[in-house]
Motif scaffolding. Structure first.
Motif, PDB file in Angstrom:
ATOM      1  N   ASN A 222       0.810  -1.214   0.000  1.00  0.00           N
ATOM      2  CA  ASN A 222       0.000   0.000   0.000  1.00  0.00           C
ATOM      3  C   ASN A 222       0.848   1.270   0.000  1.00  0.00           C
ATOM      4  O   ASN A 222       0.327   2.353   0.237  1.00  0.00           O
ATOM      5  CB  ASN A 222      -0.960   0.013   1.195  1.00  0.00           C
ATOM      6  CG  ASN A 222      -0.221   0.043   2.525  1.00  0.00           C
ATOM      7  OD1 ASN A 222       1.006  -0.035   2.580  1.00  0.00           O
ATOM      8  ND2 ASN A 222      -0.967   0.145   3.613  1.00  0.00           N
ATOM      9  N   ASN A 223       2.143   1.129  -0.293  1.00  0.00           N
ATOM     10  CA  ASN A 223       3.027   2.296  -0.341  1.00  0.00           C
ATOM     11  C   ASN A 223       4.005   2.136  -1.492  1.00  0.00           C
ATOM     12  O   ASN A 223       4.723   1.139  -1.568  1.00  0.00           O
ATOM     13  CB  ASN A 223       3.787   2.452   0.984  1.00  0.00           C
ATOM     14  CG  ASN A 223       4.735   3.639   0.962  1.00  0.00           C
ATOM     15  OD1 ASN A 223       5.910   3.482   0.692  1.00  0.00           O
ATOM     16  ND2 ASN A 223       4.219   4.821   1.241  1.00  0.00           N
ATOM     17  N   GLY A 224       4.036   3.129  -2.382  1.00  0.00           N
ATOM     18  CA  GLY A 224       4.894   3.020  -3.556  1.00  0.00           C
ATOM     19  C   GLY A 224       6.364   2.983  -3.227  1.00  0.00           C
ATOM     20  O   GLY A 224       7.144   2.265  -3.870  1.00  0.00           O
ATOM     21  N   GLU A 225       6.790   3.730  -2.234  1.00  0.00           N
ATOM     22  CA  GLU A 225       8.205   3.778  -1.876  1.00  0.00           C
ATOM     23  C   GLU A 225       8.703   2.419  -1.397  1.00  0.00           C
ATOM     24  O   GLU A 225       9.890   2.090  -1.556  1.00  0.00           O
ATOM     25  CB  GLU A 225       8.430   4.836  -0.799  1.00  0.00           C
ATOM     26  CG  GLU A 225       9.874   5.220  -0.599  1.00  0.00           C
ATOM     27  CD  GLU A 225      10.022   6.464   0.263  1.00  0.00           C
ATOM     28  OE1 GLU A 225      11.164   6.951   0.388  1.00  0.00           O
ATOM     29  OE2 GLU A 225       9.005   6.946   0.813  1.00  0.00           O
ATOM     30  N   ALA A 226       7.798   1.612  -0.834  1.00  0.00           N
ATOM     31  CA  ALA A 226       8.182   0.279  -0.362  1.00  0.00           C
ATOM     32  C   ALA A 226       8.559  -0.658  -1.509  1.00  0.00           C
ATOM     33  O   ALA A 226       9.163  -1.709  -1.280  1.00  0.00           O
ATOM     34  CB  ALA A 226       7.047  -0.331   0.462  1.00  0.00           C
ATOM     35  N   MET A 227       8.196  -0.294  -2.740  1.00  0.00           N
ATOM     36  CA  MET A 227       8.556  -1.121  -3.887  1.00  0.00           C
ATOM     37  C   MET A 227      10.009  -0.921  -4.328  1.00  0.00           C
ATOM     38  O   MET A 227      10.574  -1.771  -5.026  1.00  0.00           O
ATOM     39  CB  MET A 227       7.643  -0.792  -5.071  1.00  0.00           C
ATOM     40  CG  MET A 227       6.172  -1.049  -4.848  1.00  0.00           C
ATOM     41  SD  MET A 227       5.215  -0.595  -6.324  1.00  0.00           S
ATOM     42  CE  MET A 227       3.536  -0.867  -5.740  1.00  0.00           C
ATOM     43  N   LEU A 228      10.612   0.191  -3.940  1.00  0.00           N
ATOM     44  CA  LEU A 228      11.915   0.553  -4.495  1.00  0.00           C
ATOM     45  C   LEU A 228      13.018  -0.474  -4.237  1.00  0.00           C
ATOM     46  O   LEU A 228      13.785  -0.790  -5.158  1.00  0.00           O
ATOM     47  CB  LEU A 228      12.330   1.935  -3.989  1.00  0.00           C
ATOM     48  CG  LEU A 228      11.464   3.103  -4.492  1.00  0.00           C
ATOM     49  CD1 LEU A 228      11.924   4.422  -3.884  1.00  0.00           C
ATOM     50  CD2 LEU A 228      11.508   3.187  -6.026  1.00  0.00           C
ATOM     51  N   PRO A 229      13.179  -1.011  -3.007  1.00  0.00           N
ATOM     52  CA  PRO A 229      14.252  -2.006  -2.822  1.00  0.00           C
ATOM     53  C   PRO A 229      14.116  -3.213  -3.738  1.00  0.00           C
ATOM     54  O   PRO A 229      15.115  -3.682  -4.310  1.00  0.00           O
ATOM     55  CB  PRO A 229      14.101  -2.396  -1.339  1.00  0.00           C
ATOM     56  CG  PRO A 229      13.482  -1.196  -0.709  1.00  0.00           C
ATOM     57  CD  PRO A 229      12.529  -0.671  -1.729  1.00  0.00           C
ATOM     58  N   ALA A 230      12.886  -3.718  -3.894  1.00  0.00           N
ATOM     59  CA  ALA A 230      12.675  -4.872  -4.777  1.00  0.00           C
ATOM     60  C   ALA A 230      12.893  -4.494  -6.239  1.00  0.00           C
ATOM     61  O   ALA A 230      13.385  -5.309  -7.032  1.00  0.00           O
ATOM     62  CB  ALA A 230      11.273  -5.440  -4.582  1.00  0.00           C
ATOM     63  N   LEU A 231      12.544  -3.269  -6.607  1.00  0.00           N
ATOM     64  CA  LEU A 231      12.797  -2.802  -7.970  1.00  0.00           C
ATOM     65  C   LEU A 231      14.293  -2.749  -8.244  1.00  0.00           C
ATOM     66  O   LEU A 231      14.778  -3.253  -9.268  1.00  0.00           O
ATOM     67  CB  LEU A 231      12.184  -1.417  -8.173  1.00  0.00           C
ATOM     68  CG  LEU A 231      10.706  -1.323  -8.477  1.00  0.00           C
ATOM     69  CD1 LEU A 231      10.266   0.129  -8.469  1.00  0.00           C
ATOM     70  CD2 LEU A 231      10.381  -1.962  -9.820  1.00  0.00           C
ATOM     71  N   ARG A 232      15.034  -2.130  -7.333  1.00  0.00           N
ATOM     72  CA  ARG A 232      16.483  -1.998  -7.527  1.00  0.00           C
ATOM     73  C   ARG A 232      17.171  -3.360  -7.575  1.00  0.00           C
ATOM     74  O   ARG A 232      18.211  -3.519  -8.223  1.00  0.00           O
ATOM     75  CB  ARG A 232      17.077  -1.156  -6.400  1.00  0.00           C
ATOM     76  CG  ARG A 232      16.602   0.291  -6.410  1.00  0.00           C
ATOM     77  CD  ARG A 232      16.911   0.974  -5.099  1.00  0.00           C
ATOM     78  NE  ARG A 232      16.399   2.345  -5.039  1.00  0.00           N
ATOM     79  CZ  ARG A 232      16.044   2.959  -3.917  1.00  0.00           C
ATOM     80  NH1 ARG A 232      16.171   2.328  -2.746  1.00  0.00           N
ATOM     81  NH2 ARG A 232      15.579   4.184  -3.950  1.00  0.00           N
ATOM     82  N   ALA A 233      16.575  -4.342  -6.874  1.00  0.00           N
ATOM     83  CA  ALA A 233      17.150  -5.690  -6.863  1.00  0.00           C
ATOM     84  C   ALA A 233      16.810  -6.479  -8.120  1.00  0.00           C
ATOM     85  O   ALA A 233      17.238  -7.633  -8.262  1.00  0.00           O
ATOM     86  CB  ALA A 233      16.658  -6.451  -5.629  1.00  0.00           C
ATOM     87  N   GLY A 234      16.044  -5.882  -9.031  1.00  0.00           N
ATOM     88  CA  GLY A 234      15.730  -6.548 -10.291  1.00  0.00           C
ATOM     89  C   GLY A 234      14.661  -7.609 -10.178  1.00  0.00           C
ATOM     90  O   GLY A 234      14.632  -8.558 -10.970  1.00  0.00           O
ATOM     91  N   LEU A 235      13.730  -7.440  -9.226  1.00  0.00           N
ATOM     92  CA  LEU A 235      12.721  -8.469  -8.981  1.00  0.00           C
ATOM     93  C   LEU A 235      11.393  -8.212  -9.681  1.00  0.00           C
ATOM     94  O   LEU A 235      10.495  -9.045  -9.610  1.00  0.00           O
ATOM     95  CB  LEU A 235      12.475  -8.606  -7.473  1.00  0.00           C
ATOM     96  CG  LEU A 235      13.698  -8.990  -6.646  1.00  0.00           C
ATOM     97  CD1 LEU A 235      13.346  -9.051  -5.170  1.00  0.00           C
ATOM     98  CD2 LEU A 235      14.261 -10.319  -7.125  1.00  0.00           C
ATOM     99  N   GLY A 236      11.249  -7.057 -10.348  1.00  0.00           N
ATOM    100  CA  GLY A 236       9.983  -6.814 -11.008  1.00  0.00           C
ATOM    101  C   GLY A 236       9.868  -5.421 -11.578  1.00  0.00           C
ATOM    102  O   GLY A 236      10.841  -4.655 -11.647  1.00  0.00           O
ATOM    103  N   VAL A 237       8.622  -5.108 -11.983  1.00  0.00           N
ATOM    104  CA  VAL A 237       8.280  -3.862 -12.668  1.00  0.00           C
ATOM    105  C   VAL A 237       7.262  -3.115 -11.817  1.00  0.00           C
ATOM    106  O   VAL A 237       6.381  -3.730 -11.200  1.00  0.00           O
ATOM    107  CB  VAL A 237       7.662  -4.155 -14.052  1.00  0.00           C
ATOM    108  CG1 VAL A 237       7.320  -2.860 -14.785  1.00  0.00           C
ATOM    109  CG2 VAL A 237       8.572  -5.037 -14.873  1.00  0.00           C
TER     110      VAL A 237
END
Length: 300
Positions: A222-237
């Motif tokens: 429920n928070n966009g900023e919480a997606m950033l670590p997983a994004l940087r790790a190459g886990l998704g879009v």
């Protein structure tokens, strides 16, 4: 003609705001008995019960719930009229309740509030940060900021600035999974889901073509900023506003795709409860935030 019992309406609004007869009485500076009698007087006048009262709990009845917004409006209109009638040179004073999205609030609103308080020492701010949709009337919020494609409502809304929404992933993810050339390609990717949206569908438009994609993948939050670590790790879009991802894009940690496609008309809006009269302290904050954020986000 029998005039409305404005005092009783105002005290009813205070009880709704504070969820307590005792707290409402303390905020007004009268006894609890005075508030209780005023609400009882209003109930007799209306011919209906406004609260369910027990020794442990105070809850609005259906009638009380339907009338609470009007009561809040009556109180706000009266407060606004009194403040407008005072000396226009007087400095704004008093409490303003503000609700803003979590990440945008931390990055941009909190510094703005600090500057506003420095310029208006008589004003107090109660700042709520949450990505959940807030009922600003029921929760007694004076000013709210929302980043959304805003639907029609009874709230007063001021569109401050467009917000660009970008599809991003780490370069390593795109190298492994392939870069989409059409929004429909995202259906085959690990897409992160933002759970505060009632309908988790990504909409795209290019010219006359419109495409809808339902994202699915390993992370929902429920928070966009919480997606950033997983994004940087190459886990998704992810599909995120530019103020969250611009720094990562500039540093090469994230790479945007489908830049020729536009999404829904997302913008930063400033919302206030219905009514035309507002206390001077609220008007001062509205004008300050409007000027501060009007050119913060620009379309790409």
């Amino acid at each position: 003609m029998r005039l409305p019992d404005f005092e009783a309406w105002a005290m009813f609004a205070c009880v709704v705001e504070h969820r307590s007869f005792s707290a409402a009485a303390a905020s007004i500076g009268v006894s609890k008995a005075t508030v209780s009698k005023a609400v009882a007087r209003l109930e007799v006048s209306l011919g209906t019960t406004l609260f369910h009262r027990t020794s442990r709990r105070l809850a609005l009845t259906d009638a009380g719930q339907s009338l609470s917004e009007r009561a809040a409006r009556i109180l706000a209109e009266a407060q606004g009229a009194e403040e407008q009638a005072r000396d226009a040179a007087a400095a704004p004073t008093g409490l303003v309740r503000v609700a803003v999205p979590m990440s945008f609030g931390l990055a941009h609103v909190a510094p703005a509030i600090a500057d506003f308080l420095a310029a208006h020492p008589g004003v107090e701010i109660d700042l709520t940060l949450s990505d959940a949709k807030v009922d600003i009337v029921a929760d007694g919020i004076d000013v709210a900021l929302r980043i959304a494609d805003l639907p029609d409502s009874s709230l007063r809304a001021r569109r401050l600035a467009p917000v660009a929404i970008r599809i991003v992933a780490a370069p390593a993810y795109w190298e492994k999974r392939g870069r989409p050339t059409h929004p429909a390609d995202l259906g085959h990717h690990a897409c992160f889901v933002y759970t505060n949206l009632p309908n988790a569908i990504w909409h795209f438009r290019q010219g006359a073509e419109e495409v809808a994609v339902r994202p699915a993948g390993p992370l929902a939050t429920n928070n966009g900023e919480a997606m950033l670590p997983a994004l940087r790790a190459g886990l998704g879009v992810a599909r995120l506003p530019d103020f969250l991802v611009d720094a990562d894009i500039a540093a090469g940690r994230l790479e945007p795709v489908l830049e020729a496609w536009t999404g829904a008309g997302v913008a930063l809006h400033l919302l206030t409860p219905p009514g035309t009269l507002r206390p001077a302290r609220v008007e001062a904050l509205i004008e300050f935030l409007s000027e501060r954020f009007r050119r913060l986000c620009q379309p790409r």
